[in-house]
Design a protein around this motif. Structure first.
Motif, PDB file in Angstrom:
ATOM      1  N   GLY A   1      29.268 -70.799  64.712  1.00  0.00           N
ATOM      2  CA  GLY A   1      27.887 -70.727  65.154  1.00  0.00           C
ATOM      3  C   GLY A   1      27.888 -70.238  66.583  1.00  0.00           C
ATOM      4  N   ILE A   2      26.973 -69.357  66.921  1.00  0.00           N
ATOM      5  CA  ILE A   2      26.909 -68.807  68.275  1.00  0.00           C
ATOM      6  C   ILE A   2      25.457 -68.801  68.737  1.00  0.00           C
ATOM      7  CG2 ILE A   2      26.715 -66.382  67.528  1.00  0.00           C
ATOM      8  CD1 ILE A   2      28.576 -65.669  69.876  1.00  0.00           C
ATOM      9  N   ASP A   3      25.257 -69.104  70.005  1.00  0.00           N
ATOM     10  CA  ASP A   3      23.899 -69.074  70.538  1.00  0.00           C
ATOM     11  C   ASP A   3      23.925 -68.542  71.958  1.00  0.00           C
ATOM     12  OD1 ASP A   3      21.105 -69.710  69.876  1.00  0.00           O
ATOM     13  OD2 ASP A   3      21.235 -71.009  71.633  1.00  0.00           O
ATOM     14  N   ILE A   4      22.877 -67.818  72.306  1.00  0.00           N
ATOM     15  CA  ILE A   4      22.694 -67.312  73.662  1.00  0.00           C
ATOM     16  C   ILE A   4      21.274 -67.631  74.099  1.00  0.00           C
ATOM     17  CG2 ILE A   4      22.087 -64.986  72.811  1.00  0.00           C
ATOM     18  CD1 ILE A   4      23.318 -63.858  75.395  1.00  0.00           C
ATOM     19  N   LEU A   5      21.128 -68.101  75.319  1.00  0.00           N
ATOM     20  CA  LEU A   5      19.818 -68.429  75.877  1.00  0.00           C
ATOM     21  C   LEU A   5      19.726 -67.905  77.300  1.00  0.00           C
ATOM     22  CD1 LEU A   5      19.351 -72.124  74.659  1.00  0.00           C
ATOM     23  CD2 LEU A   5      18.083 -70.121  73.851  1.00  0.00           C
ATOM     24  N   TYR A   6      18.583 -67.319  77.611  1.00  0.00           N
ATOM     25  CA  TYR A   6      18.333 -66.840  78.974  1.00  0.00           C
ATOM     26  C   TYR A   6      17.702 -67.964  79.785  1.00  0.00           C
ATOM     27  CZ  TYR A   6      16.563 -63.995  82.823  1.00  0.00           C
ATOM     28  OH  TYR A   6      16.298 -63.479  84.071  1.00  0.00           O
ATOM     29  N   GLU A   7      18.262 -68.194  80.958  1.00  0.00           N
ATOM     30  CA  GLU A   7      17.826 -69.306  81.804  1.00  0.00           C
ATOM     31  C   GLU A   7      16.421 -69.064  82.368  1.00  0.00           C
ATOM     32  OE1 GLU A   7      19.405 -70.671  86.022  1.00  0.00           O
ATOM     33  OE2 GLU A   7      20.917 -71.043  84.469  1.00  0.00           O
ATOM     34  N   ARG A   8      15.530 -69.993  82.046  1.00  0.00           N
ATOM     35  CA  ARG A   8      14.169 -69.958  82.572  1.00  0.00           C
ATOM     36  C   ARG A   8      13.870 -71.308  83.226  1.00  0.00           C
ATOM     37  NH1 ARG A   8      14.031 -67.416  77.485  1.00  0.00           N
ATOM     38  NH2 ARG A   8      13.230 -65.271  77.495  1.00  0.00           N
ATOM     39  N   LYS A   9      12.602 -71.589  83.435  1.00  0.00           N
ATOM     40  CA  LYS A   9      12.211 -72.879  83.992  1.00  0.00           C
ATOM     41  C   LYS A   9      12.497 -73.984  82.972  1.00  0.00           C
ATOM     42  CE  LYS A   9       8.174 -75.259  85.921  1.00  0.00           C
ATOM     43  NZ  LYS A   9       6.712 -75.153  86.218  1.00  0.00           N
ATOM     44  N   ILE A  10      12.967 -75.120  83.460  1.00  0.00           N
ATOM     45  CA  ILE A  10      13.240 -76.269  82.586  1.00  0.00           C
ATOM     46  C   ILE A  10      11.944 -76.772  81.965  1.00  0.00           C
ATOM     47  CG2 ILE A  10      13.906 -78.710  82.611  1.00  0.00           C
ATOM     48  CD1 ILE A  10      16.121 -77.993  84.564  1.00  0.00           C
ATOM     49  N   ASN A  11      11.990 -77.001  80.655  1.00  0.00           N
ATOM     50  CA  ASN A  11      10.837 -77.518  79.916  1.00  0.00           C
ATOM     51  C   ASN A  11      11.049 -79.021  79.685  1.00  0.00           C
ATOM     52  OD1 ASN A  11       9.035 -78.309  77.853  1.00  0.00           O
ATOM     53  ND2 ASN A  11       8.894 -76.208  77.092  1.00  0.00           N
ATOM     54  N   ASN A  12      10.281 -79.845  80.397  1.00  0.00           N
ATOM     55  CA  ASN A  12      10.462 -81.295  80.298  1.00  0.00           C
ATOM     56  C   ASN A  12      10.141 -81.838  78.907  1.00  0.00           C
ATOM     57  OD1 ASN A  12      11.348 -81.935  82.978  1.00  0.00           O
ATOM     58  ND2 ASN A  12       9.291 -81.458  83.691  1.00  0.00           N
ATOM     59  N   ASP A  13       9.263 -81.158  78.178  1.00  0.00           N
ATOM     60  CA  ASP A  13       8.972 -81.585  76.802  1.00  0.00           C
ATOM     61  C   ASP A  13      10.207 -81.441  75.922  1.00  0.00           C
ATOM     62  OD1 ASP A  13       6.355 -82.227  77.396  1.00  0.00           O
ATOM     63  OD2 ASP A  13       5.578 -80.265  76.808  1.00  0.00           O
TER      64      ASP A  13
ATOM     65  N   LEU B   1      21.563 -85.707  82.933  1.00  0.00           N
ATOM     66  CA  LEU B   1      20.770 -84.602  83.474  1.00  0.00           C
ATOM     67  C   LEU B   1      20.060 -84.997  84.768  1.00  0.00           C
ATOM     68  CD1 LEU B   1      19.698 -81.653  82.727  1.00  0.00           C
ATOM     69  CD2 LEU B   1      17.686 -82.831  81.848  1.00  0.00           C
ATOM     70  N   HIS B   2      19.427 -86.160  84.761  1.00  0.00           N
ATOM     71  CA  HIS B   2      18.640 -86.586  85.920  1.00  0.00           C
ATOM     72  C   HIS B   2      19.506 -87.047  87.085  1.00  0.00           C
ATOM     73  CE1 HIS B   2      15.055 -85.881  83.739  1.00  0.00           C
ATOM     74  NE2 HIS B   2      15.189 -86.901  82.912  1.00  0.00           N
ATOM     75  N   SER B   3      20.816 -87.200  86.851  1.00  0.00           N
ATOM     76  CA  SER B   3      21.724 -87.576  87.937  1.00  0.00           C
ATOM     77  C   SER B   3      22.234 -86.362  88.711  1.00  0.00           C
ATOM     78  CB  SER B   3      22.923 -88.352  87.375  1.00  0.00           C
ATOM     79  OG  SER B   3      23.806 -87.478  86.675  1.00  0.00           O
ATOM     80  N   LEU B   4      21.919 -85.168  88.201  1.00  0.00           N
ATOM     81  CA  LEU B   4      22.470 -83.937  88.774  1.00  0.00           C
ATOM     82  C   LEU B   4      21.546 -83.321  89.824  1.00  0.00           C
ATOM     83  CD1 LEU B   4      23.654 -82.306  85.412  1.00  0.00           C
ATOM     84  CD2 LEU B   4      25.087 -83.531  87.066  1.00  0.00           C
ATOM     85  N   VAL B   5      22.147 -82.545  90.727  1.00  0.00           N
ATOM     86  CA  VAL B   5      21.352 -81.757  91.670  1.00  0.00           C
ATOM     87  C   VAL B   5      20.747 -80.578  90.910  1.00  0.00           C
ATOM     88  CG1 VAL B   5      22.748 -82.452  93.653  1.00  0.00           C
ATOM     89  CG2 VAL B   5      23.346 -80.368  92.380  1.00  0.00           C
ATOM     90  N   GLU B   6      19.791 -79.899  91.508  1.00  0.00           N
ATOM     91  CA  GLU B   6      18.975 -78.921  90.790  1.00  0.00           C
ATOM     92  C   GLU B   6      19.791 -77.824  90.094  1.00  0.00           C
ATOM     93  OE1 GLU B   6      15.620 -77.677  89.072  1.00  0.00           O
ATOM     94  OE2 GLU B   6      15.839 -79.462  90.327  1.00  0.00           O
ATOM     95  N   LYS B   7      20.747 -77.232  90.776  1.00  0.00           N
ATOM     96  CA  LYS B   7      21.532 -76.144  90.168  1.00  0.00           C
ATOM     97  C   LYS B   7      22.329 -76.657  88.976  1.00  0.00           C
ATOM     98  CE  LYS B   7      25.025 -72.634  91.091  1.00  0.00           C
ATOM     99  NZ  LYS B   7      25.972 -72.049  92.073  1.00  0.00           N
ATOM    100  N   GLU B   8      22.985 -77.812  89.149  1.00  0.00           N
ATOM    101  CA  GLU B   8      23.771 -78.390  88.053  1.00  0.00           C
ATOM    102  C   GLU B   8      22.876 -78.839  86.914  1.00  0.00           C
ATOM    103  OE1 GLU B   8      25.739 -81.518  90.114  1.00  0.00           O
ATOM    104  OE2 GLU B   8      27.418 -80.242  90.763  1.00  0.00           O
ATOM    105  N   LYS B   9      21.672 -79.265  87.235  1.00  0.00           N
ATOM    106  CA  LYS B   9      20.710 -79.688  86.207  1.00  0.00           C
ATOM    107  C   LYS B   9      20.346 -78.512  85.302  1.00  0.00           C
ATOM    108  CE  LYS B   9      17.582 -82.646  87.428  1.00  0.00           C
ATOM    109  NZ  LYS B   9      16.387 -83.287  88.011  1.00  0.00           N
TER     110      LYS B   9
END
Length: 217
Positions: free
Chosen positions: A94-106, A120-128
């Motif tokens: 299985g392979i997947d590719i996603l383009y990084e956009r704004k994080i969707n909290n939903d 996730l919530h323990s990370l700084v913004e870039k690592e998040k």
């Protein structure tokens, strides 16, 4: 895929039969473009490995995944934004590719386990951002390998933490042993999942003209 122009559609008549039928039966222009791009990318990869593409016949497994009958070659496609990616191997994958956009909290509330949310919530913004997109990629790739729905993976599949791009990760989840590997190119996140990731992975970045030249013979 925005680099596809009218000239490239000369290859439509030589599409693999099953893909040509899917193209003609699709009413979505974007879907047609994806089917066409995936077909010529698959044919390009097979030619590079010296397969006779005139005899290619696609079959579909239990989860609707295609494979090539005669050589029993497994492949998987994914696309995001302007990029389409193909993985091809003897093993199911299985392979997947996603383009990084704004994080969707939903999406976090809907698809992430309690453990993943906490990390996730323990990370700084870039690592998040990295973990958010890698987690979605991981779950999509797992589904494309094993079947199911992404919501079913919420608490049954935990994305690896502190992963290193380009290194194979071996995992045991709910009685399934499998391997995964992650890549990142610019803002594109990629995950491959298979029972066994090959020791050598050949990566080729192409534009449509290169593929067209190889197939237009």
């Amino acid at each position: 895929m925005n680099s596809i122009d009218k000239r490239h559609y000369r290859l439509l008549d030589t599409c693999i039969l099953e893909n040509r039928k899917r193209y003609l039966n699709s009413i979505s222009s974007n879907r047609k473009k994806t089917i066409f791009a995936g077909d010529i990318l698959l044919r390009y990869a097979l030619l590079k490995e010296n397969h006779d593409i005139s005899e290619i016949k696609l079959l579909y497994g239990a989860n609707g995944k295609p494979f090539i009958k005669k050589q029993h070659i497994n492949y998987n496609l994914s696309h995001s934004k302007d990029i389409i990616i193909l993985g091809i191997t003897k093993e199911e994958l299985g392979i997947d590719i996603l383009y990084e956009r704004k994080i969707n909290n939903d999406f976090i509330n809907f698809f992430f386990s309690k453990e993943e949310k906490s990390h996730l919530h323990s990370l700084v913004e870039k690592e998040k951002r990295e973990y958010y997109w890698n987690t979605l990629c991981y779950k999509e790739a797992f589904i494309k390998r094993h079947g199911g729905r992404i919501i079913e993976m919420k608490n049954n599949l935990i994305c690896p933490k502190n992963l290193q791009y380009g290194r194979v990760i071996r995992t045991q989840e709910k009685g399934k042993a499998f391997e995964s590997i992650f890549f990142k190119n610019l803002k594109y996140h990629i995950c491959i999942i298979s029972d066994k990731i090959p020791q050598k992975i050949k990566v080729e970045i192409l534009n449509m003209d290169e593929v067209y030249k190889k197939l237009n013979f």
